[in-house]
Each structure stands twice: as C-alpha cells, then as structure tokens.
Design a protein around this motif. Structure first.
Motif, PDB file in Angstrom:
ATOM      1  N   ALA A  50       0.944  -0.880  -0.006  1.00 32.50           N
ATOM      2  CA  ALA A  50       0.014   0.246   0.257  1.00 32.50           C
ATOM      3  C   ALA A  50       0.924   1.177   0.144  1.00 32.50           C
ATOM      4  O   ALA A  50       0.601   2.347  -1.005  1.00 32.50           O
ATOM      5  CB  ALA A  50      -0.947   0.019   1.389  1.00 32.50           C
ATOM      6  N   ILE A  51       1.601   1.029   0.790  1.00 25.75           N
ATOM      7  CA  ILE A  51       3.035   2.326   0.961  1.00 25.75           C
ATOM      8  C   ILE A  51       3.193   2.580  -0.327  1.00 25.75           C
ATOM      9  O   ILE A  51       3.948   3.847  -1.438  1.00 25.75           O
ATOM     10  CB  ILE A  51       3.463   2.500   1.808  1.00 25.75           C
ATOM     11  CG1 ILE A  51       3.003   2.478   3.078  1.00 25.75           C
ATOM     12  CG2 ILE A  51       4.975   3.413   2.038  1.00 25.75           C
ATOM     13  CD1 ILE A  51       4.194   1.285   4.077  1.00 25.75           C
ATOM     14  N   GLU A  52       3.522   1.744  -1.426  1.00 19.62           N
ATOM     15  CA  GLU A  52       4.931   1.370  -2.286  1.00 19.62           C
ATOM     16  C   GLU A  52       3.826   2.058  -3.645  1.00 19.62           C
ATOM     17  O   GLU A  52       3.944   2.694  -4.336  1.00 19.62           O
ATOM     18  CB  GLU A  52       4.945   0.933  -3.209  1.00 19.62           C
ATOM     19  CG  GLU A  52       6.426  -0.059  -1.785  1.00 19.62           C
ATOM     20  CD  GLU A  52       6.937  -1.654  -2.800  1.00 19.62           C
ATOM     21  OE1 GLU A  52       5.603  -2.383  -3.126  1.00 19.62           O
ATOM     22  OE2 GLU A  52       7.920  -1.844  -2.257  1.00 19.62           O
ATOM     23  N   HIS A  53       2.427   1.501  -3.391  1.00 19.30           N
ATOM     24  CA  HIS A  53       1.365   2.490  -3.784  1.00 19.30           C
ATOM     25  C   HIS A  53       1.061   4.313  -4.044  1.00 19.30           C
ATOM     26  O   HIS A  53       1.082   4.382  -4.636  1.00 19.30           O
ATOM     27  CB  HIS A  53       0.002   1.572  -3.453  1.00 19.30           C
ATOM     28  CG  HIS A  53      -1.295   1.663  -5.483  1.00 19.30           C
ATOM     29  ND1 HIS A  53      -1.045   1.137  -6.406  1.00 19.30           N
ATOM     30  CD2 HIS A  53      -1.720   2.522  -4.592  1.00 19.30           C
ATOM     31  CE1 HIS A  53      -1.916   1.825  -6.754  1.00 19.30           C
ATOM     32  NE2 HIS A  53      -2.602   2.647  -6.053  1.00 19.30           N
ATOM     33  N   HIS A  57       2.234   6.466  -7.108  1.00 19.16           N
ATOM     34  CA  HIS A  57       1.219   6.974  -7.437  1.00 19.16           C
ATOM     35  C   HIS A  57       1.139   8.940  -6.939  1.00 19.16           C
ATOM     36  O   HIS A  57       1.662   9.233  -8.253  1.00 19.16           O
ATOM     37  CB  HIS A  57       0.069   6.981  -6.325  1.00 19.16           C
ATOM     38  CG  HIS A  57      -1.199   8.363  -6.449  1.00 19.16           C
ATOM     39  ND1 HIS A  57      -2.420   8.515  -7.759  1.00 19.16           N
ATOM     40  CD2 HIS A  57      -1.575   9.312  -6.023  1.00 19.16           C
ATOM     41  CE1 HIS A  57      -2.630   9.322  -7.936  1.00 19.16           C
ATOM     42  NE2 HIS A  57      -3.153   9.301  -6.782  1.00 19.16           N
ATOM     43  N   TRP A  58       2.058   9.504  -5.707  1.00 17.73           N
ATOM     44  CA  TRP A  58       2.214  10.841  -6.329  1.00 17.73           C
ATOM     45  C   TRP A  58       3.791  10.574  -6.907  1.00 17.73           C
ATOM     46  O   TRP A  58       4.149  12.017  -6.827  1.00 17.73           O
ATOM     47  CB  TRP A  58       3.282  10.723  -4.761  1.00 17.73           C
ATOM     48  CG  TRP A  58       1.495  11.304  -3.615  1.00 17.73           C
ATOM     49  CD1 TRP A  58       0.686  11.283  -4.114  1.00 17.73           C
ATOM     50  CD2 TRP A  58       2.108  11.291  -2.389  1.00 17.73           C
ATOM     51  NE1 TRP A  58      -0.095  11.205  -3.247  1.00 17.73           N
ATOM     52  CE2 TRP A  58       0.330  11.642  -1.896  1.00 17.73           C
ATOM     53  CE3 TRP A  58       2.087  11.539  -1.182  1.00 17.73           C
ATOM     54  CZ2 TRP A  58       0.162  11.307  -0.468  1.00 17.73           C
ATOM     55  CZ3 TRP A  58       2.082  11.213  -0.079  1.00 17.73           C
ATOM     56  CH2 TRP A  58       1.253  11.679   0.472  1.00 17.73           C
ATOM     57  N   SER A  59       4.595  10.017  -7.065  1.00 12.33           N
ATOM     58  CA  SER A  59       5.435  10.053  -8.999  1.00 12.33           C
ATOM     59  C   SER A  59       5.038  10.148  -9.853  1.00 12.33           C
ATOM     60  O   SER A  59       6.013  10.246 -10.927  1.00 12.33           O
ATOM     61  CB  SER A  59       6.091   8.763  -8.491  1.00 12.33           C
ATOM     62  OG  SER A  59       6.975   8.312  -7.448  1.00 12.33           O
ATOM     63  N   ALA A  60       3.489  10.391 -10.197  1.00 15.56           N
ATOM     64  CA  ALA A  60       3.237  10.609 -11.650  1.00 15.56           C
ATOM     65  C   ALA A  60       3.454  12.423 -11.148  1.00 15.56           C
ATOM     66  O   ALA A  60       3.623  13.134 -11.108  1.00 15.56           O
ATOM     67  CB  ALA A  60       1.906  10.358 -11.547  1.00 15.56           C
ATOM     68  N   GLN A  61       2.932  12.893 -12.619  1.00 16.66           N
ATOM     69  CA  GLN A  61       3.613  13.921 -13.479  1.00 16.66           C
ATOM     70  C   GLN A  61       2.713  15.132 -12.479  1.00 16.66           C
ATOM     71  O   GLN A  61       3.056  16.025 -12.404  1.00 16.66           O
ATOM     72  CB  GLN A  61       3.559  13.899 -14.479  1.00 16.66           C
ATOM     73  CG  GLN A  61       3.689  15.228 -15.200  1.00 16.66           C
ATOM     74  CD  GLN A  61       3.527  15.837 -16.386  1.00 16.66           C
ATOM     75  OE1 GLN A  61       3.682  15.142 -17.270  1.00 16.66           O
ATOM     76  NE2 GLN A  61       4.010  17.772 -18.080  1.00 16.66           N
TER      77      GLN A  61
END
Length: 298
Positions: A50-53, A57-61
């Motif tokens: 879940a943390i990785e997700h 998710h926040w690493s998107a543009q």
C-alpha cells in the motif's frame, strides 16, 4: 479495494496540506509513510504494498508539477522541502523532475534536482532522453551530462538520436559532439542525418566524424551532398571540408580530375571553387597523374 481507499485517503491529506501551503508537513507525512511497515516494526506485506502504491501514485507528473509549481517564486520558503519530497518519490518521478529542471531559474535548486535525476535514473534513461526532443539548450546540456555517463551504450545512442530531432541547432551540435569515436559505425545513420542538417556547425561536425569511416557507403553519402543543389551555396571552407572527407573515405579520383581539368579558363567564382576543392582532394589522395596538372598551376 483497500489499497485504493488508502491511496484516496492520503491523496486527500496531501491535497489539504497543499491547499494550506503546508509543504513542510507534507514532507514529514511522506517520510512517515516511507517508514511505515506494521505494528512494532513488524513487516506486513499488505502495508508495504500500500505504501509503495501511494509513493508510486505521487510520483506521477500531476503531483510532481503541483509540488514544484512555486519554485521560481522569490518568497517561497519551502524549496528545501520540495527538493526533499522529490528525493523521496520513486524512480517514476525522475523524468518529471528532469522536466521541472528546465523551468527552474535558480542554479542551486537546479543542481539539487539534477542530482536526484542522476542518482535515480536507472530504468528511466529513455524517458529522460525523450525530453531532449524539445529541451532548451541549457536543459539539454544538463541532461547530456547525465545521459552520456549511463552504462548501456544503446541508451546513450537513443539520447543522441532523440536530440537530433530538437529544433535548436546548439542541441543538435552537442548531440553530434558526444558521439564516441570508438563507436562511429554504430552512429553512422545519425551522422548521415546530421550531414544534411540545415546549419553549418552540425554538418561540419558530422562530416568530420564520417571522414574517419573510409567506406564506399560513406563516400557516396558525402558525395551525394556535394552533388546536391544546395551545396553551391555553402561557404568555401565547408566545401573544402566535404571534398576532403570524400577523398579520405575513398571516393573516385576521376571525379576530381575531371573537375580540375575541364574548368580550364575560370569562368566564374563557382568554377574556381570547384577547382580549388578538386586540388585539395587530389592532394589528399596523392594521385600521381594529377601532379602534372597541379604543377602547371604554380
């Protein structure tokens, strides 16, 4: 699903923090998320996923663009936190951070973001290289400093080929200048493309490198430029460079003998330049039959 609900919850938290400009708190939240595993440090795989997700998710543009949107504001006090957040994101964020570098004016901040790109570029080499297609001169130069040192030569080649599509001549010139001398054959298609560039420096660098590949195919490609309609408008020093390269790569001597002999009485500046270039090529080829004709000119 549970993972989606957790992501939505943290999205809402991040949104509230950013609305109130609490960037420092967002940094602390992300650091906390990165450390979470389970109760009493017991690793619970579902939590880790879940943390990785969330981080992915926040690493998107959209997220990267949002948190970096104020970096050029003189009174913005949270630049260190923004840089820290970028460093806490996953490798997915690397090309987006690299693009942000091109919008940041402060050299110190640019350097910090570029360091993140350099440290996390593994797996993102081509995504970063794609930025070279429309990057300005400074961003392209900064990215070249990173991409030229990646391990896979195919990734370097991809970066150079991509940069040759850039409309800025200085970017294309730097791309050609980065071609390694020990891999010229590998770059022959790119050099052939650069040979017909609409700017003199790029063409000149390309023909200089192609002169090191003495093959029939290279000689014919160089000669195709010499015999092209636009070649007559090239400056004399560039014409000399092309004729010299054609001679070094083995083009037929008979062409220059004919050009030198048939021009006879100089009828125009063009024919004078033709004879001049022919003489240079014949000299490079050390063509004995040309000695008598060249001697008469002395």
């Amino acid at each position: 699903d549970r993972r989606g609900r957790i992501t939505a919850l943290f999205d809402r938290l991040a949104d509230l923090l950013l609305i109130h400009n609490d960037v420092g708190d967002l940094e602390r939240l992300l650091r906390t998320i990165r450390r979470l595993t389970g109760p009493e440090d017991r690793v619970i795989r579902e939590n880790v996923l879940a943390i990785e997700h969330i981080v992915e998710h926040w690493s998107a543009q959209p997220f990267v663009d949002r948190i970096t949107s104020h970096l050029n504001h003189d009174e913005f006090p949270y630049t260190p936190s923004v840089v820290a957040i970028c460093n806490l994101l996953s490798r997915r964020a690397v090309p987006h951070i690299a693009r942000v570098v091109g919008r940041v004016h402060d050299r110190g901040v640019r350097e910090k973001l570029l360091r993140i790109v350099k440290e996390k570029i593994t797996g993102q080499q081509r995504a970063v290289a794609d930025l070279l297609r429309d990057a300005d001169r400074q961003l392209a130069h900064d990215l070249f400093q990173i991409l030229a040192k990646v391990e896979d030569p195919d990734d370097v080649q991809y970066a150079i080929n991509t940069a040759l599509e850039n409309p800025e001549p200085s970017v294309r010139l730097e791309a050609v200048s980065l071609i390694p001398l020990d891999r010229l054959e590998m770059y022959r298609p790119a050099l052939f493309q650069a040979l017909s560039d609409f700017t003199k420096p790029v063409r000149s660098k390309a023909v200089h490198l192609l002169a090191r590949l003495p093959t029939k195919a290279v000689a014919q490609k160089i000669f195709a430029v010499i015999s092209g309609e636009s070649f007559k408008d090239y400056e004399l020093d560039e014409k000399r460079r092309f004729h010299a390269a054609a001679a070094l790569t083995g083009y037929e001597v008979s062409y220059w003998m004919e050009r030198f002999s048939t021009s006879g009485l100089l009828a125009s500046k063009q024919s004078e330049q033709d004879r001049h270039c022919a003489a240079i090529a014949l000299g490079i080829r050390l063509h004995r039959p040309a000695v008598e004709a060249l001697t008469k000119e002395l």
